[in-house]
Design a protein around this motif. Structure first.
Motif, PDB file in Angstrom:
ATOM      1  N   VAL A  61      34.820  50.703  89.618  1.00 45.09           N
ATOM      2  CA  VAL A  61      33.585  50.937  88.861  1.00 45.09           C
ATOM      3  C   VAL A  61      32.443  50.102  89.449  1.00 45.09           C
ATOM      4  O   VAL A  61      31.324  50.599  89.654  1.00 45.09           O
ATOM      5  CB  VAL A  61      33.787  50.601  87.364  1.00 45.09           C
ATOM      6  CG1 VAL A  61      32.449  50.600  86.618  1.00 45.09           C
ATOM      7  CG2 VAL A  61      34.746  51.600  86.727  1.00 45.09           C
ATOM      8  N   GLN A  62      32.721  48.829  89.746  1.00 39.78           N
ATOM      9  CA  GLN A  62      31.694  47.938  90.299  1.00 39.78           C
ATOM     10  C   GLN A  62      31.184  48.428  91.651  1.00 39.78           C
ATOM     11  O   GLN A  62      30.007  48.242  91.985  1.00 39.78           O
ATOM     12  CB  GLN A  62      32.253  46.517  90.428  1.00 39.78           C
ATOM     13  CG  GLN A  62      32.453  45.817  89.094  1.00 39.78           C
ATOM     14  CD  GLN A  62      33.363  44.609  89.184  1.00 39.78           C
ATOM     15  OE1 GLN A  62      33.768  44.185  90.275  1.00 39.78           O
ATOM     16  NE2 GLN A  62      33.710  44.053  88.027  1.00 39.78           N
ATOM     17  N   GLN A  63      32.047  49.081  92.413  1.00 41.24           N
ATOM     18  CA  GLN A  63      31.641  49.584  93.728  1.00 41.24           C
ATOM     19  C   GLN A  63      31.027  50.984  93.663  1.00 41.24           C
ATOM     20  O   GLN A  63      30.607  51.529  94.679  1.00 41.24           O
ATOM     21  CB  GLN A  63      32.845  49.591  94.676  1.00 41.24           C
ATOM     22  CG  GLN A  63      33.369  48.201  94.984  1.00 41.24           C
ATOM     23  CD  GLN A  63      34.616  48.243  95.850  1.00 41.24           C
ATOM     24  OE1 GLN A  63      34.530  48.407  97.070  1.00 41.24           O
ATOM     25  NE2 GLN A  63      35.779  48.086  95.241  1.00 41.24           N
ATOM     26  N   GLY A  64      31.005  51.566  92.462  1.00 42.47           N
ATOM     27  CA  GLY A  64      30.378  52.867  92.287  1.00 42.47           C
ATOM     28  C   GLY A  64      31.246  54.048  92.653  1.00 42.47           C
ATOM     29  O   GLY A  64      30.748  55.153  92.851  1.00 42.47           O
ATOM     30  N   PHE A  65      32.589  53.833  92.688  1.00 46.98           N
ATOM     31  CA  PHE A  65      33.511  54.905  93.086  1.00 46.98           C
ATOM     32  C   PHE A  65      34.068  55.673  91.888  1.00 46.98           C
ATOM     33  O   PHE A  65      34.698  56.727  92.072  1.00 46.98           O
ATOM     34  CB  PHE A  65      34.706  54.338  93.863  1.00 46.98           C
ATOM     35  CG  PHE A  65      34.355  53.526  95.070  1.00 46.98           C
ATOM     36  CD1 PHE A  65      33.187  53.758  95.778  1.00 46.98           C
ATOM     37  CD2 PHE A  65      35.205  52.516  95.512  1.00 46.98           C
ATOM     38  CE1 PHE A  65      32.869  53.001  96.900  1.00 46.98           C
ATOM     39  CE2 PHE A  65      34.898  51.754  96.629  1.00 46.98           C
ATOM     40  CZ  PHE A  65      33.725  51.989  97.313  1.00 46.98           C
ATOM     41  N   ALA A  66      33.916  55.138  90.676  1.00 42.76           N
ATOM     42  CA  ALA A  66      34.628  55.717  89.536  1.00 42.76           C
ATOM     43  C   ALA A  66      33.949  55.345  88.229  1.00 42.76           C
ATOM     44  O   ALA A  66      33.138  54.408  88.160  1.00 42.76           O
ATOM     45  CB  ALA A  66      36.080  55.227  89.514  1.00 42.76           C
TER      46      ALA A  66
END
Length: 358
Positions: A297-302
């Protein structure tokens, strides 16, 4: 002929990396063997996929964080397993041992240290599992999947290698997946995976949401053994599990709803599939899937949806959010640092074999 011994088991996740690496070692003319538990899932997987790879079952105990009478007897099983593994290692004379973790790996790696054989460990989750924590002192090299894991492992012998992705997943074909599922091309496809045994809460919620979901999407649901239900909806396709068809079904999918096991989510990342992650709760696990999901989530993947908050309404809301964010997610995925390829990983492990003392 160079020799490599694999170990790891207790769950499919503790075997999948091994099954990805074994074919490359066989192709390179290495002698491959495997030590696992006598009746664990790893035995079924390895003997079915690689019938020519010798499989040796040993005694192994479970390492529990809670009180159980078996905590008093399992140390003796671990001791017996260590002796059995040591005798096998002395007989096989491997140049290197590769461990994916799980309780069965602990006696194997202790025996490897006693026999002077170099060991590589691969840790999938953000924080190391108990078995890998116990085995790390015996490791020559530790490879992590998440960069965050490096703060929890000995820095001098650790490298972030990323996930080891099965080559066949990159060969999936959308048309084949749609044909296999009996779907047409009129709607985008959501693939739903609840783990190898399925997840009752996810299965129930998905089915309750079907009227709304299938207005806009076709659904492919891998629901686990014994969990297929009667269905008249042509846009809802169920399977207990799939094997060789999985690459095509992933290729056919536009979005994914999944648990947050490390191996699976990194496969979806490699294939650029925007995802909703529903991690196992802390009541049902040590919390590793929650940390995995938080990282993505933090990396913007999910997007993450807590199991405790899972309802028909929250699921539908998350799907709408995923639809709106899918293209920005794919852009973020394009920027993700690449993991080691299988060829690179094999080269890394091969380097360790030069230090073998037997």
């Amino acid at each position: 002929m160079k020799k490599i011994l694999f170990t790891g088991g207790g769950s499919a996740g503790h075997v999948s990396v091994n099954t990805a690496l074994i074919p490359e070692f066989l192709k390179n003319k290495w002698h491959v063997s495997y030590i696992g538990s006598k009746d664990g899932i790893e035995k079924d997987i390895i003997t079915e996929k690689f019938p020519d790879v010798p499989y040796y079952g040993i005694s192994s105990g479970k390492l529990r964080r809670y009180f159980s009478m078996k905590n008093f007897t399992d140390p003796f099983r671990v001791l017996a397993g260590t002796i059995q593994a040591f005798l096998k290692i002395k007989k096989i004379k491997p140049d290197v041992i590769f461990s994916k973790g799980g309780f069965v790996s602990v006696p194997v790696l202790l025996a490897a240290k006693m026999a002077g054989v170099p060991v590589a460990i691969h840790e999938s989750d953000v924080t190391p599992g108990l078995a890998n924590k116990l085995a790390m002192p015996f490791a020559t090299k530790i490879y992590t999947t998440f960069k965050e894991t490096l703060q929890y492992v000995p820095a001098e012998k650790s490298t972030c290698a990323g996930a080891i992705i099965r080559e066949e997943l990159f060969n999936g074909m959308r048309e084949k997946g749609m044909t296999f599922a009996g779907l047409d091309q009129t709607k985008p496809v959501i693939l739903i995976m609840g783990g190898s045994l399925g997840a009752k809460g996810i299965n129930t919620t998905v089915r309750n949401a079907l009227p709304e979901l299938t207005e806009h999407y076709s659904i492919i649901h891998l629901c686990g053994k014994g969990n297929v239900v009667e269905n008249q909806n042509p846009d809802y396709i169920q399977y207990e599990f799939v094997s060789s068809e999985l690459p095509d079904l992933i290729a056919a999918s536009d979005l994914v709803i999944s648990r947050a096991g490390s191996n699976s989510i990194f496969e979806f990342l490699a294939l650029k599939k925007p995802m909703i992650l529903i991690p196992l709760s802390k009541e049902a696990s040590r919390g590793d899937q929650i940390l995995n999901a938080n990282s993505f989530v933090q990396q913007g993947f999910a997007l993450k949806l807590e199991e405790e908050a899972l309802t028909t309404e929250t699921l539908l809301t998350a799907v709408r959010q995923l639809r709106d964010q899918q293209w920005s997610m794919i852009e973020k995925m394009d920027e993700a640092p690449p993991s080691y390829t299988i060829t690179q990983m094999v080269q890394e492990i091969s380097k360790l074999s030069k230090n073998s003392r037997h």
